[in-house]
Write a protein that holds these residues in place. Structure first.
Motif, short mmCIF file in Angstrom:
data_model
loop_
_atom_site.label_atom_id
_atom_site.label_comp_id
_atom_site.label_asym_id
_atom_site.label_seq_id
_atom_site.Cartn_x
_atom_site.Cartn_y
_atom_site.Cartn_z
N ILE A 1 0.83 -1.20 0.00
CA ILE A 1 0.00 0.00 0.00
C ILE A 1 0.87 1.26 0.00
O ILE A 1 0.45 2.33 -0.43
CB ILE A 1 -0.95 -0.01 1.22
CG1 ILE A 1 -2.08 1.00 1.03
CG2 ILE A 1 -0.21 0.23 2.51
CD1 ILE A 1 -3.08 0.59 -0.03
N GLU B 1 -2.70 3.28 -9.19
CA GLU B 1 -4.15 3.16 -9.41
C GLU B 1 -4.50 1.87 -10.14
O GLU B 1 -5.43 1.15 -9.76
CB GLU B 1 -4.65 4.36 -10.22
CG GLU B 1 -6.15 4.38 -10.45
CD GLU B 1 -6.94 4.75 -9.21
OE1 GLU B 1 -8.16 4.50 -9.20
OE2 GLU B 1 -6.36 5.29 -8.27
N PHE C 1 -4.56 -1.30 -7.92
CA PHE C 1 -5.75 -1.53 -7.11
C PHE C 1 -6.82 -2.25 -7.92
O PHE C 1 -7.45 -3.20 -7.44
CB PHE C 1 -6.29 -0.20 -6.57
CG PHE C 1 -5.46 0.39 -5.46
CD1 PHE C 1 -5.57 -0.10 -4.17
CD2 PHE C 1 -4.57 1.42 -5.72
CE1 PHE C 1 -4.80 0.44 -3.14
CE2 PHE C 1 -3.81 1.96 -4.70
CZ PHE C 1 -3.92 1.48 -3.41
N SER D 1 -3.38 -1.68 4.27
CA SER D 1 -4.21 -0.61 3.73
C SER D 1 -5.02 0.07 4.84
O SER D 1 -5.22 1.29 4.82
CB SER D 1 -5.16 -1.18 2.67
OG SER D 1 -6.03 -0.18 2.18
N ASN E 1 -0.25 2.79 5.85
CA ASN E 1 -0.88 3.50 4.74
C ASN E 1 -0.70 5.00 4.95
O ASN E 1 -1.52 5.67 5.58
CB ASN E 1 -2.37 3.14 4.68
CG ASN E 1 -3.05 3.75 3.46
OD1 ASN E 1 -2.50 4.64 2.80
ND2 ASN E 1 -4.24 3.29 3.15
N LYS F 1 -6.92 9.03 -2.70
CA LYS F 1 -8.21 8.51 -2.26
C LYS F 1 -8.10 7.16 -1.56
O LYS F 1 -9.08 6.66 -0.99
CB LYS F 1 -9.15 8.38 -3.45
CG LYS F 1 -8.78 7.29 -4.45
CD LYS F 1 -9.81 7.21 -5.57
CE LYS F 1 -9.52 6.06 -6.53
NZ LYS F 1 -10.51 5.98 -7.62
N TRP F 2 -6.92 6.55 -1.56
CA TRP F 2 -6.70 5.25 -0.92
C TRP F 2 -6.11 5.39 0.48
O TRP F 2 -5.84 4.39 1.14
CB TRP F 2 -5.79 4.38 -1.79
CG TRP F 2 -6.27 4.20 -3.19
CD1 TRP F 2 -5.79 4.82 -4.31
CD2 TRP F 2 -7.34 3.36 -3.63
NE1 TRP F 2 -6.49 4.43 -5.42
CE2 TRP F 2 -7.45 3.52 -5.04
CE3 TRP F 2 -8.22 2.48 -3.00
CZ2 TRP F 2 -8.38 2.84 -5.82
CZ3 TRP F 2 -9.17 1.80 -3.77
CH2 TRP F 2 -9.24 1.99 -5.15
N ASN G 1 -11.25 6.23 3.47
CA ASN G 1 -10.32 6.04 2.35
C ASN G 1 -9.49 4.79 2.53
O ASN G 1 -9.24 4.04 1.57
CB ASN G 1 -9.42 7.26 2.21
CG ASN G 1 -10.09 8.43 1.51
OD1 ASN G 1 -11.25 8.34 1.13
ND2 ASN G 1 -9.37 9.53 1.37
N ARG G 2 -9.03 4.54 3.74
CA ARG G 2 -8.21 3.35 3.99
C ARG G 2 -9.01 2.06 3.83
O ARG G 2 -8.45 1.01 3.50
CB ARG G 2 -7.59 3.43 5.40
CG ARG G 2 -6.47 4.43 5.50
CD ARG G 2 -5.85 4.48 6.88
NE ARG G 2 -6.60 5.30 7.80
CZ ARG G 2 -7.17 4.89 8.92
NH1 ARG G 2 -7.09 3.60 9.26
NH2 ARG G 2 -7.80 5.72 9.71
N ARG H 1 -11.46 1.80 1.60
CA ARG H 1 -12.02 1.78 0.24
C ARG H 1 -11.60 0.53 -0.54
O ARG H 1 -12.42 -0.11 -1.21
CB ARG H 1 -11.56 3.04 -0.51
CG ARG H 1 -12.20 3.22 -1.88
CD ARG H 1 -11.53 4.37 -2.65
NE ARG H 1 -11.55 5.61 -1.89
CZ ARG H 1 -12.59 6.45 -1.88
NH1 ARG H 1 -13.67 6.19 -2.61
NH2 ARG H 1 -12.52 7.57 -1.16
N PHE H 2 -10.33 0.17 -0.44
CA PHE H 2 -9.81 -0.99 -1.17
C PHE H 2 -10.52 -2.27 -0.74
O PHE H 2 -10.99 -3.06 -1.58
CB PHE H 2 -8.31 -1.08 -0.88
CG PHE H 2 -7.55 -2.14 -1.63
CD1 PHE H 2 -7.99 -2.64 -2.85
CD2 PHE H 2 -6.36 -2.64 -1.10
CE1 PHE H 2 -7.27 -3.62 -3.52
CE2 PHE H 2 -5.64 -3.61 -1.77
CZ PHE H 2 -6.09 -4.11 -2.97
#
Length: 407
Positions: free
Chosen positions: A118, A136, A139, A174, A180, A185-186, A192-193, A195-196
């Motif tokens: 990450i 990006e 992901f 993540s 992280n 946005k990740w 955000n963390r 999101r993945f």
């Protein structure tokens, strides 16, 4: 209550509350497919009477193993052999989940010197390389890898999957504000963390359908300064509950702070302590409506019953006792025993032995189970520790030789 069935949100019923949690079985072959040894172990575990068996790390990307002996679910997987494993795991009446994982920065350096992670924050341990920070496109590729592995798992006969987002592996990294450190946005906020992980869960559910079990293994805390804490874990649990998952397994720690692998020696003042993530699980359970599973430390029936009766957890996750006695669930459910094997309490306190010695001793016992059908409790702690390190080194060399010869 341990004998009581439980309905999962997807409609599947578990026949009791005892679950074999994921162990790093590391009994894959040189092509990272299941071996006969692994199949035989899962047959014994199924005969033992647990409602659910969860495999150890099944990797979605064969270049990011946590151990050379992991098996992998991807386009090169031996479907026939993996189906044989599933049939064995269900032969005694248990259901079985494939624990899907990506080791991230916890991939050994010999297997991948520049693992995808990450961030570019290197693991603070010897034997691990400098990671490459995910872009990006990485992901999106990883979301597909997890969903493809889940599809293959269903094809082979697994009853569901557990997405491994604990113990410092990629998804755990993540979620951690310490690891992280991204500003896109990740990273940043807990939303955000997470999101993945959310995207993976959405894609997996869309791929496998409504009646397939999806669980998530989540750290209650990283137990590191600046790492994931229970306040964020509660919020993340609430987010992922919305993705139509069936239960959350609560654990903690990572390779740098291996809380999930701790043990209590009889010489220590906390000798009677059990279920060391239970207090954290209470906070998560109070915040969600789906079942919660706690793994780590359960050894007596009374503590298990109290945890269930107090609504601290819905499922009892157990690991090491399955290595010592694969048939203990039936004995516990029938009342023949009230306490599980606790051989680890005979070992010296952790500060008096090499790092990882107890974990490696149990892994050596697991390898013996696969080869001979039974372990050997007379093997001294340090002998088992050294044997397993030697076996792991040999397995890694053999895997690398095999890959080099088949380029």
């Amino acid at each position: 209550m341990i004998e009581a069935p439980i309905d999962l949100p997807c409609g599947v019923i578990l026949k009791n509350r005892i679950v074999k949690s994921g162990l790093s079985e590391a009994l894959g072959d040189l092509n990272n497919n299941p071996t006969n040894e692994l199949v035989s172990i899962f047959k014994r575990w199924s005969d033992g009477g647990a409602s659910l068996l969860i495999t150890g790390n099944i990797i979605v990307d064969r270049w990011h193993l946590e151990h050379a002996g992991n098996f992998v679910l991807d386009g090169s997987t031996d479907i026939k052999k993996t189906s044989e494993l599933c049939n064995a795991a269900k032969s005694g009446g248990s259901l079985v989940l494939a624990q899907l994982s990506h080791a991230g920065r916890q991939t050994p350096e010999l297997i991948n010197s520049e693992p995808l992670s990450i961030s570019n924050l290197k693991l603070d341990l010897e034997g691990f390389g400098q990671p490459r920070m995910a872009l990006e496109k990485d992901f999106l590729d990883l979301v597909k890898k997890f969903s493809d592995s889940a599809r293959i798992a269903k094809q082979c006969g697994f009853d569901g999957v557990e997405i491994h987002a604990a113990h410092g592996y990629l998804l755990s990294s993540s979620l951690s504000p310490k690891i992280n450190n991204r500003s896109d946005k990740w990273g940043g906020s807990f939303e955000n963390r997470a999101r993945f992980l959310q995207l993976i869960l959405k894609k997996v559910r869309a791929t496998v359908g409504k009646s397939f079990i999806i669980a998530v293994k989540l750290n209650s805390s990283d137990f590191q300064k600046g790492g994931l804490e229970i306040s964020d874990s509660v919020k993340i649990a609430q987010l992922i509950e919305k993705e139509n998952i069936d239960f959350i397994e609560v654990s903690g720690g990572n390779f740098e702070v291996p809380k999930a692998y701790q043990y209590i020696s009889l010489k220590e003042s906390t000798k009677n302590r059990e279920a060391y993530f239970l207090e954290y699980a209470k906070s998560i359970k109070a915040a969600v409506s789906i079942p919660i599973m706690v793994t780590g430390g359960f050894r007596t029936k009374s503590v298990m019953e109290d945890a269930l009766m107090s609504s601290s957890t819905d499922l009892i996750g157990i690991g090491r006792p399955f290595i010592i006695d694969p048939y203990f669930p039936k004995k516990l459910l029938s009342g023949d025993i009230s306490e599980l094997p606790t051989i680890e309490r005979q070992f010296p306190p952790s500060q008096d032995i090499p790092n990882g010695a107890v974990l490696n001793w149990f892994c050596d016992q697991l390898a013996l189970q696969g080869k001979t059908g039974k372990g050997d409790l007379n093997i001294p702690l340090l002998d088992g520790h050294k044997r397993y390190l030697k076996q792991s080194d040999e397995m890694t060399r053999n895997l690398l030789d095999h890959r080099n010869n088949n380029k």
